[in-house]
Every structure is written in C-alpha cells, then in structure tokens.
Write a protein that holds these residues in place. Structure first.
Motif, PDB file in Angstrom:
ATOM      1  N   MET A   1       0.852  -1.186   0.000  1.00  0.00           N
ATOM      2  CA  MET A   1       0.000   0.000   0.000  1.00  0.00           C
ATOM      3  C   MET A   1       0.888   1.235   0.000  1.00  0.00           C
ATOM      4  O   MET A   1       1.892   1.291   0.726  1.00  0.00           O
ATOM      5  CB  MET A   1      -0.917  -0.003   1.225  1.00  0.00           C
ATOM      6  N   ASN A   2       0.534   2.205  -0.803  1.00  0.00           N
ATOM      7  CA  ASN A   2       1.334   3.421  -0.915  1.00  0.00           C
ATOM      8  C   ASN A   2       0.960   4.396   0.204  1.00  0.00           C
ATOM      9  O   ASN A   2       0.438   5.480  -0.033  1.00  0.00           O
ATOM     10  CB  ASN A   2       1.172   4.074  -2.288  1.00  0.00           C
ATOM     11  N   ASP A   3       1.235   3.966   1.436  1.00  0.00           N
ATOM     12  CA  ASP A   3       1.019   4.796   2.612  1.00  0.00           C
ATOM     13  C   ASP A   3       2.140   4.486   3.599  1.00  0.00           C
ATOM     14  O   ASP A   3       2.129   3.452   4.266  1.00  0.00           O
ATOM     15  CB  ASP A   3      -0.346   4.504   3.237  1.00  0.00           C
ATOM     16  N   ALA A   4       3.105   5.373   3.653  1.00  0.00           N
ATOM     17  CA  ALA A   4       4.309   5.146   4.458  1.00  0.00           C
ATOM     18  C   ALA A   4       4.030   5.167   5.962  1.00  0.00           C
ATOM     19  O   ALA A   4       4.901   4.795   6.752  1.00  0.00           O
ATOM     20  CB  ALA A   4       5.370   6.202   4.112  1.00  0.00           C
ATOM     21  N   ARG A   5       2.836   5.545   6.373  1.00  0.00           N
ATOM     22  CA  ARG A   5       2.532   5.579   7.807  1.00  0.00           C
ATOM     23  C   ARG A   5       2.426   4.184   8.410  1.00  0.00           C
ATOM     24  O   ARG A   5       2.603   4.026   9.615  1.00  0.00           O
ATOM     25  CB  ARG A   5       1.219   6.331   8.049  1.00  0.00           C
ATOM     26  N   TYR A   6       2.120   3.198   7.565  1.00  0.00           N
ATOM     27  CA  TYR A   6       1.902   1.839   8.059  1.00  0.00           C
ATOM     28  C   TYR A   6       2.606   0.819   7.166  1.00  0.00           C
ATOM     29  O   TYR A   6       2.518   0.928   5.942  1.00  0.00           O
ATOM     30  CB  TYR A   6       0.411   1.487   8.064  1.00  0.00           C
ATOM     31  N   PRO A   7       3.251  -0.200   7.739  1.00  0.00           N
ATOM     32  CA  PRO A   7       3.707  -1.342   6.940  1.00  0.00           C
ATOM     33  C   PRO A   7       2.450  -2.122   6.528  1.00  0.00           C
ATOM     34  O   PRO A   7       1.773  -2.699   7.390  1.00  0.00           O
ATOM     35  CB  PRO A   7       4.582  -2.139   7.905  1.00  0.00           C
ATOM     36  N   TRP A   8       2.106  -2.105   5.236  1.00  0.00           N
ATOM     37  CA  TRP A   8       0.774  -2.536   4.816  1.00  0.00           C
ATOM     38  C   TRP A   8       0.859  -3.248   3.473  1.00  0.00           C
ATOM     39  O   TRP A   8       1.149  -2.644   2.446  1.00  0.00           O
ATOM     40  CB  TRP A   8      -0.105  -1.305   4.710  1.00  0.00           C
ATOM     41  N   LEU A   9       0.632  -4.546   3.512  1.00  0.00           N
ATOM     42  CA  LEU A   9       0.596  -5.340   2.284  1.00  0.00           C
ATOM     43  C   LEU A   9      -0.849  -5.661   1.908  1.00  0.00           C
ATOM     44  O   LEU A   9      -1.722  -5.751   2.780  1.00  0.00           O
ATOM     45  CB  LEU A   9       1.370  -6.647   2.465  1.00  0.00           C
ATOM     46  N   VAL A  10      -1.057  -5.857   0.631  1.00  0.00           N
ATOM     47  CA  VAL A  10      -2.352  -6.291   0.118  1.00  0.00           C
ATOM     48  C   VAL A  10      -2.091  -7.526  -0.734  1.00  0.00           C
ATOM     49  O   VAL A  10      -1.240  -7.499  -1.635  1.00  0.00           O
ATOM     50  CB  VAL A  10      -3.027  -5.180  -0.726  1.00  0.00           C
ATOM     51  N   LEU A  11      -2.805  -8.607  -0.434  1.00  0.00           N
ATOM     52  CA  LEU A  11      -2.689  -9.857  -1.192  1.00  0.00           C
ATOM     53  C   LEU A  11      -3.953 -10.036  -2.011  1.00  0.00           C
ATOM     54  O   LEU A  11      -5.059  -9.998  -1.459  1.00  0.00           O
ATOM     55  CB  LEU A  11      -2.517 -11.057  -0.252  1.00  0.00           C
ATOM     56  N   ILE A  12      -3.796 -10.214  -3.310  1.00  0.00           N
ATOM     57  CA  ILE A  12      -4.933 -10.356  -4.208  1.00  0.00           C
ATOM     58  C   ILE A  12      -4.826 -11.704  -4.918  1.00  0.00           C
ATOM     59  O   ILE A  12      -3.877 -11.918  -5.688  1.00  0.00           O
ATOM     60  CB  ILE A  12      -4.986  -9.220  -5.258  1.00  0.00           C
TER      61      ILE A  12
ATOM     62  N   GLY B   1      -9.654   5.641   6.973  1.00  0.00           N
ATOM     63  CA  GLY B   1     -10.284   6.927   7.225  1.00  0.00           C
ATOM     64  C   GLY B   1      -9.568   7.800   8.241  1.00  0.00           C
ATOM     65  O   GLY B   1     -10.110   8.819   8.661  1.00  0.00           O
ATOM     66  N   VAL B   2      -8.365   7.426   8.630  1.00  0.00           N
ATOM     67  CA  VAL B   2      -7.612   8.208   9.606  1.00  0.00           C
ATOM     68  C   VAL B   2      -6.527   8.991   8.873  1.00  0.00           C
ATOM     69  O   VAL B   2      -5.655   8.398   8.232  1.00  0.00           O
ATOM     70  CB  VAL B   2      -6.975   7.300  10.686  1.00  0.00           C
ATOM     71  N   GLY B   3      -6.591  10.296   8.962  1.00  0.00           N
ATOM     72  CA  GLY B   3      -5.557  11.134   8.352  1.00  0.00           C
ATOM     73  C   GLY B   3      -5.508  10.993   6.845  1.00  0.00           C
ATOM     74  O   GLY B   3      -6.436  10.508   6.202  1.00  0.00           O
ATOM     75  N   THR B   4      -4.394  11.412   6.296  1.00  0.00           N
ATOM     76  CA  THR B   4      -4.165  11.370   4.859  1.00  0.00           C
ATOM     77  C   THR B   4      -2.971  10.479   4.571  1.00  0.00           C
ATOM     78  O   THR B   4      -1.939  10.582   5.239  1.00  0.00           O
ATOM     79  CB  THR B   4      -3.885  12.794   4.317  1.00  0.00           C
ATOM     80  N   ALA B   5      -3.130   9.616   3.581  1.00  0.00           N
ATOM     81  CA  ALA B   5      -2.031   8.719   3.202  1.00  0.00           C
ATOM     82  C   ALA B   5      -0.786   9.539   2.861  1.00  0.00           C
ATOM     83  O   ALA B   5      -0.880  10.598   2.237  1.00  0.00           O
ATOM     84  CB  ALA B   5      -2.431   7.863   2.009  1.00  0.00           C
ATOM     85  N   GLU B   6       0.356   9.024   3.289  1.00  0.00           N
ATOM     86  CA  GLU B   6       1.649   9.645   2.981  1.00  0.00           C
ATOM     87  C   GLU B   6       2.398   8.709   2.049  1.00  0.00           C
ATOM     88  O   GLU B   6       2.893   7.663   2.482  1.00  0.00           O
ATOM     89  CB  GLU B   6       2.442   9.870   4.266  1.00  0.00           C
TER      90      GLU B   6
END
Length: 142
Positions: A28-39, A111-116
């Motif tokens: 996920m293109n949000d540096a605030r969280y280590p976040w993977l998406v598996l599809i 829904g928290v803040g804005t993606a970085e």
C-alpha cells in the motif's frame, strides 16, 4: 476462463512486490503503516467462499506467512488482517503491521488522516527487502 486483471483502484493505491502461488503481493502506498495487500489471481472473485477449498487454504497460508514476514521486517507490535472489500469489490486481504504509536492506534487505519506516499528511495529499499524475504518463504517459487 478469463485472465486475471487487477482492479484499477488496487493498481493505483499499491506497488507490486511479488507473486506467490495464489496471490499477487502489493505494498500500500502509505508510508505511515507497513501494509501489504494480497490479491488472489482469480478473475471475478469477490468473496473468500468463492474460492475452492484448496485456494482458501492457500490464501490463509500466504496471508499468515506474509503477516509474520511483515511483523519481522517492520518490528510491528500487532498484526491486523482483513478482507473488507466495501470500496473495491475484488477479493483482497489487507495485512497491516501496527504499532501503539501509529496515527490510528488502537482503531482501524481506514479513514484516519491522509495517506503519505512512500518516497522513491524508501520505497525501493522496502520493496527490495520484502522481495528478498518473500524469496526465502517455503511456498515461494519463481
């Protein structure tokens, strides 16, 4: 059988990392969280129950393996896993390493803040690290 295609919103919001036997793995293109998406690379699948039992087991195996990997790489304190799909109907699993000092803690990240967005250098390092660790997984094959 029609070929797999990635939903445009998932494509826009994520960066390709690797392909596992069932899923394509994206960051996920949000540096605030280590976040993977598996599809899962199956066309027209919206829900987990639409996968056959073998694919359901494979999805869970890949999800848990990537969860452990993400926790190790990020030093996370708690792992969040979810398949919501309210905004993007294509089946996808969110795997998010959380920390008690992150912006959304202890609530959900949505829904928290804005993606970085990740800056290019940090993105390259993170994706390379993830690819190296994924290549070490027992279920991974080129």
């Amino acid at each position: 059988m029609t070929p797999f295609s990635l939903h445009p919103q998932l494509d826009a919001d994520t960066h390709f990392v690797a392909d596992l036997p069932l899923c394509t793995v994206r960051l996920m293109n949000d540096a605030r969280y280590p976040w993977l998406v598996l599809i899962p690379r199956r066309d027209a699948i919206r829900e987990i129950y639409e996968l056959d039992s073998s694919a359901q087991q494979q999805l869970w195996q890949e999800t848990t393996q990537l969860g452990e990997l993400l926790m190790t790489v990020s030093g996370g304190e708690k792992l969040n896993i979810g398949a919501l799909g309210n905004m993007v109907p294509q089946l996808h699993m969110h795997v998010i390493a959380r920390r008690s000092d992150d912006e959304a803690w202890p609530g959900p990240v949505w829904g928290v803040g804005t993606a970085e967005p990740h800056d290019n250098e940090a993105l390259t390092v993170l994706v390379d690290t993830l690819r190296m660790k994924i290549a070490e997984l027992p279920s991974y094959s080129y």
